[in-house]
Write an enzyme that holds these catalytic residues in place. Sequence first.
Site, PDB file in Angstrom:
ATOM      1  N   CYS A  77      80.136  54.046  21.519  1.00 49.64           N
ATOM      2  CA  CYS A  77      81.399  54.321  20.827  1.00 49.64           C
ATOM      3  C   CYS A  77      81.287  55.629  20.011  1.00 49.64           C
ATOM      4  O   CYS A  77      80.989  56.682  20.560  1.00 49.64           O
ATOM      5  CB  CYS A  77      81.761  53.124  19.952  1.00 49.64           C
ATOM      6  SG  CYS A  77      83.455  53.120  19.322  1.00 49.64           S
ATOM      7  N   CYS A  78      81.490  55.581  18.692  1.00 49.50           N
ATOM      8  CA  CYS A  78      81.392  56.790  17.872  1.00 49.50           C
ATOM      9  C   CYS A  78      79.956  57.136  17.511  1.00 49.50           C
ATOM     10  O   CYS A  78      79.667  58.265  17.090  1.00 49.50           O
ATOM     11  CB  CYS A  78      82.208  56.623  16.589  1.00 49.50           C
ATOM     12  SG  CYS A  78      81.621  55.294  15.509  1.00 49.50           S
TER      13      CYS A  78
END
Length: 392
Positions: free
Chosen positions: A107-108
Amino acid sequence: MASSTKTVMIPIAHGTEPLEAVAMITVLRRGGADVTVASVEDKVGVDACHGIKMVADTLLSDITDSIFDLIVLPGGLPGGETLKNCKPLENMVKKQDTDGRLNAAICCAPALALGTWGLLEGKTATGYPVFMEKLAATCATASESRVEIDGRIVTSRGPGTTIEFSITLIEQLFGKDKADEVSNILLVRPNPGEEFTFTELNQTNWSFEDTPQILVPIAEDSEEIEAIALVDILRRVKANVVIAAVGNSLEVVGSRKCKLVADVLLDEVAEKSFDLIVLPGGLKGAPRLASCEKLVNMLKKQTEANKPYGGICASPVYVFEHHGLLKGKKATTHPVVSDKLSDQSHVEHRVVVDGNVITSRAPGTAMEFALAIVEKFYGREKALQLAKGTLV
């Protein structure tokens, strides 16, 4: 690779994406890894995204000198920022890299943490779509692959790619045979990234006033991915989802020893009305739900009122079939217990909706199950929009 015990550390923080964290924890434990969940906060309990509470095994500050075969970073905001700013974690991950051991992020976290720490220089990596520009500034090639392996670093994109990501990590640790074994148990999607579908018979309109009121009961040994996928996905569309613990404690230990915290005890909401009651599975957790008289009575009232109810994995068998809640209905369930369904005509279908009853099969079908519920309440366009946003 040798199949001896491998150790894994997964750090969590306030604002961690719970579906990513829970899926990584439970899938890696299914593969045989010794997984330590470590809070980077000053307490083991964390408030993850979407109002979901998790409890770590330990504080990161207590294990900074420990050695792990793999460190995996979940995403979510502000959790990803907190992980990035955690100096002890940065030091552990950098030492992991220097010593030639595995690091992974989703994800991030690839951009925010691994990239910021300089670990992606010269590497190909992937991440959540809105972080691709930031990722590209910290690595040699920003890839749109669902999972990317470059040397001893593995990266992935978001909630909908987490099971594939975790299976890849099992292969890195234990080899392809073990990865395939776990993948088959979970019923991982054969066509990830393609538009999700489900089977529907006797189409019925699922109605609600203002916002859907949804009850998700959990018990000791409930399957964690199935429970959290429902809550995570349904709260993203602003449904009012109540997690209710069957038993005397809000803290519930799931089938893979992941510690979750309910919003209420089931006793507190037993007299309330819900637009949908939906059950996670678990070969030991589902029988616990089935033995809860108050829950069974709620389900029977739901049926009498022609209101929707659903279950995944072993719950269609142990709860619905056992208590006569599938009469005249088509349903699916986990392959291990599918021979216990009186009508097995639809057991190979991943998600089945028959009027007001929705059933599904396993952790690997849990997001499709949750998205089908979104579609029934909010329509196809909303469900597809959410599927795209979560990378199903």
